[in-house]
Design a protein around this motif. Structure first.
Motif, mmCIF file in Angstrom:
data_model
loop_
_atom_site.group_PDB
_atom_site.id
_atom_site.type_symbol
_atom_site.label_atom_id
_atom_site.label_comp_id
_atom_site.label_asym_id
_atom_site.label_seq_id
_atom_site.Cartn_x
_atom_site.Cartn_y
_atom_site.Cartn_z
ATOM 1 N N PHE A 1 0.821 -1.211 0.000
ATOM 2 C CA PHE A 1 0.000 0.000 0.000
ATOM 3 C C PHE A 1 0.857 1.263 0.000
ATOM 4 C CE2 PHE A 1 -2.898 -3.138 1.705
ATOM 5 C CZ PHE A 1 -4.134 -2.773 1.185
ATOM 6 N N GLN A 2 0.415 2.240 -0.765
ATOM 7 C CA GLN A 2 1.012 3.571 -0.710
ATOM 8 C C GLN A 2 -0.097 4.616 -0.681
ATOM 9 O OE1 GLN A 2 4.483 4.809 -3.156
ATOM 10 N NE2 GLN A 2 3.234 6.545 -3.802
ATOM 11 N N LYS A 3 -0.110 5.419 0.349
ATOM 12 C CA LYS A 3 -1.071 6.513 0.466
ATOM 13 C C LYS A 3 -0.715 7.607 -0.534
ATOM 14 C CE LYS A 3 -2.489 10.061 3.825
ATOM 15 N NZ LYS A 3 -2.272 10.551 5.218
ATOM 16 N N ILE A 4 -1.735 8.206 -1.162
ATOM 17 C CA ILE A 4 -1.503 9.306 -2.090
ATOM 18 C C ILE A 4 -1.556 10.620 -1.311
ATOM 19 C CG2 ILE A 4 -2.321 10.540 -4.131
ATOM 20 C CD1 ILE A 4 -1.303 7.794 -4.767
ATOM 21 N N THR A 5 -0.463 11.354 -1.323
ATOM 22 C CA THR A 5 -0.399 12.651 -0.647
ATOM 23 C C THR A 5 -0.015 13.718 -1.669
ATOM 24 O OG1 THR A 5 1.955 12.405 -0.107
ATOM 25 C CG2 THR A 5 0.362 11.522 1.487
ATOM 26 N N PRO A 6 -0.299 14.997 -1.378
ATOM 27 C CA PRO A 6 0.044 16.068 -2.333
ATOM 28 C C PRO A 6 1.516 16.081 -2.708
ATOM 29 C CG PRO A 6 -1.447 16.893 -0.644
ATOM 30 C CD PRO A 6 -1.066 15.503 -0.216
ATOM 31 N N SER A 7 2.390 15.701 -1.777
ATOM 32 C CA SER A 7 3.828 15.744 -2.073
ATOM 33 C C SER A 7 4.245 14.697 -3.104
ATOM 34 C CB SER A 7 4.632 15.550 -0.789
ATOM 35 O OG SER A 7 4.402 14.279 -0.231
ATOM 36 N N LEU A 8 3.387 13.685 -3.340
ATOM 37 C CA LEU A 8 3.705 12.634 -4.301
ATOM 38 C C LEU A 8 3.131 12.916 -5.684
ATOM 39 C CD1 LEU A 8 3.175 9.432 -2.108
ATOM 40 C CD2 LEU A 8 5.323 10.576 -2.685
ATOM 41 N N ILE A 9 2.411 14.023 -5.808
ATOM 42 C CA ILE A 9 1.834 14.414 -7.095
ATOM 43 C C ILE A 9 2.677 15.548 -7.669
ATOM 44 C CG2 ILE A 9 -0.202 15.296 -8.282
ATOM 45 C CD1 ILE A 9 -1.898 14.083 -6.054
ATOM 46 N N VAL A 10 3.333 15.271 -8.773
ATOM 47 C CA VAL A 10 4.258 16.234 -9.362
ATOM 48 C C VAL A 10 3.649 16.835 -10.620
ATOM 49 C CG1 VAL A 10 6.560 16.564 -10.330
ATOM 50 C CG2 VAL A 10 6.212 14.937 -8.453
ATOM 51 N N ASN A 11 3.603 18.157 -10.665
ATOM 52 C CA ASN A 11 3.091 18.857 -11.841
ATOM 53 C C ASN A 11 4.235 19.650 -12.480
ATOM 54 O OD1 ASN A 11 -0.070 18.641 -11.910
ATOM 55 N ND2 ASN A 11 0.476 18.916 -9.762
ATOM 56 N N LYS A 12 5.075 18.966 -13.203
ATOM 57 C CA LYS A 12 6.204 19.612 -13.855
ATOM 58 C C LYS A 12 6.412 19.020 -15.246
ATOM 59 C CE LYS A 12 8.771 20.683 -9.619
ATOM 60 N NZ LYS A 12 10.058 20.530 -8.884
ATOM 61 N N LYS A 13 7.154 19.734 -16.068
ATOM 62 C CA LYS A 13 7.518 19.201 -17.368
ATOM 63 C C LYS A 13 8.546 18.089 -17.168
ATOM 64 C CE LYS A 13 6.771 23.501 -19.930
ATOM 65 N NZ LYS A 13 7.393 24.550 -20.787
ATOM 66 N N TRP A 14 8.469 17.071 -18.023
ATOM 67 C CA TRP A 14 9.390 15.955 -17.882
ATOM 68 C C TRP A 14 9.550 15.239 -19.218
ATOM 69 C CZ3 TRP A 14 7.554 10.913 -18.747
ATOM 70 C CH2 TRP A 14 6.165 10.798 -18.873
ATOM 71 N N PHE A 15 10.581 14.388 -19.309
ATOM 72 C CA PHE A 15 10.727 13.535 -20.481
ATOM 73 C C PHE A 15 11.429 12.260 -20.052
ATOM 74 C CE2 PHE A 15 14.696 15.905 -20.465
ATOM 75 C CZ PHE A 15 15.652 14.944 -20.777
ATOM 76 N N LYS A 16 11.213 11.202 -20.825
ATOM 77 C CA LYS A 16 11.799 9.904 -20.554
ATOM 78 C C LYS A 16 13.100 9.766 -21.340
ATOM 79 C CE LYS A 16 8.969 6.474 -20.781
ATOM 80 N NZ LYS A 16 8.109 5.387 -21.353
ATOM 81 N N ILE A 17 14.156 9.267 -20.658
ATOM 82 C CA ILE A 17 15.421 9.043 -21.332
ATOM 83 C C ILE A 17 15.209 8.032 -22.462
ATOM 84 C CG2 ILE A 17 17.784 8.199 -21.094
ATOM 85 C CD1 ILE A 17 17.267 10.847 -19.693
ATOM 86 N N GLY A 18 15.675 8.370 -23.632
ATOM 87 C CA GLY A 18 15.490 7.505 -24.795
ATOM 88 C C GLY A 18 14.303 7.936 -25.638
ATOM 89 N N GLU A 19 13.376 8.689 -25.008
ATOM 90 C CA GLU A 19 12.220 9.228 -25.727
ATOM 91 C C GLU A 19 12.098 10.707 -25.364
ATOM 92 O OE1 GLU A 19 8.659 6.962 -25.180
ATOM 93 O OE2 GLU A 19 9.746 5.062 -25.098
ATOM 94 N N PRO A 20 13.033 11.536 -25.828
ATOM 95 C CA PRO A 20 13.102 12.942 -25.410
ATOM 96 C C PRO A 20 11.984 13.826 -25.960
ATOM 97 C CG PRO A 20 14.681 12.523 -27.138
ATOM 98 C CD PRO A 20 14.071 11.192 -26.796
#
Length: 272
Positions: free
Chosen positions: A96-115
């Motif tokens: 189990f993992q509780k969902i908290t605001p600190s675990l929700i990230v609202n930022k730009k991102w990209f996956k290595i290998g799929e830029p």
């Protein structure tokens, strides 16, 4: 097979399938667990445990029935703020993992290998160590911090100790609290003393920014229950009910229903 599921909040909370696959690794240090004691401070390689967990009143129905993936709909587009917890079912073990605001990230991102820059959807961070582990074959729940479990297992707070008189007095002297009308620590009853003990542990883990976020959250949900002195940045507390609402806020138990847009408080399911 292994499946990750997610539960939504509220009385009508529902569990959805998210994906298939293994998410967590079983820790190697579960072989010497400690019976839960709120006064005991765990070492890094120790866990608390509750045996015969399925017989406890706070064990959720999800754990009392056989896990069959087809019993749960595939999760589609859901407001991420309406998620309560994640659970990874892996060969008879539930993580189990509780969902908290600190675990929700609202930022730009990209996956290595799929830029390719992504910024349309928020990201939920998966912790390396889950908040709780339930081993079905042993009917045992393992955890490290009970404050992470109170929104998942309703009523488990009853295991938590009451704050002592000194701890209660210290909490009520917090820089965000102003006592009024003669209300003091001597008038705090058992239920709120347990909530204070839990809140003290919870708030210790907040950064300055997170504390500010929580105070704004409480003001938004409790404007009719609590008065807030904007100049002094303090909640005015003059009775048990107001203290209760403040403590519920620290534990982030308020939410808004997606249908009807009603403000609710988790666990008692009463309108705010």
């Amino acid at each position: 097979m292994n499946y990750l599921v997610a539960s939504t909040k509220g009385r009508e909370g529902k569990i959805y399938r998210v994906l298939s696959g293994k998410v967590f690794e079983l820790p190697e240090d579960l072989d010497n667990p400690k019976t839960y004691n709120s006064d005991y401070k765990l070492e890094d390689d120790e866990w608390f445990y509750i045996p015969d967990f399925s017989n406890e009143d706070y064990c959720i129905e999800f754990l009392k029935r056989e896990f069959i993936s087809t019993d749960y709909d595939q999760m589609g587009t859901i407001d991420i703020k309406n998620l309560l917890f994640l659970c990874s079912y892996q060969e008879g073990v539930y993580y189990f993992q509780k969902i908290t605001p600190s675990l929700i990230v609202n930022k730009k991102w990209f996956k290595i290998g799929e830029p390719v820059i992504e910024n349309q959807s928020p990201i939920i961070v998966i912790n390396e160590i889950p908040d709780a582990i339930y081993e079905e074959s042993e009917d045992t729940l393992y955890f490290k911090n009970i404050s992470s479990l109170t929104s998942i297992f309703k009523g488990i707070i009853e295991l938590y100790k009451e704050a002592t008189q000194k701890e209660t007095e210290e909490f009520l002297k917090s820089d965000f609290i102003e006592l009024e009308d003669g209300y003091d620590a001597l008038q705090v009853k058992t239920a709120n003393r347990k909530r204070i003990a839990l809140a003290m542990e919870t708030i210790r883990g907040f950064s300055t920014r997170e504390k500010s976020t929580i105070y704004s959250y409480i003001k938004d949900y409790c404007s009719e229950k609590l008065s807030f002195d904007e100049e002094e940045s303090k909640f005015n507390i003059k009775n048990e009910d107001e203290l209760k609402h403040l403590l519920w806020g620290i534990e982030q138990r308020y939410y808004t229903t997606p249908v009807g847009n009603e403000k609710m408080v988790a666990n008692s399911v009463s309108k705010v």
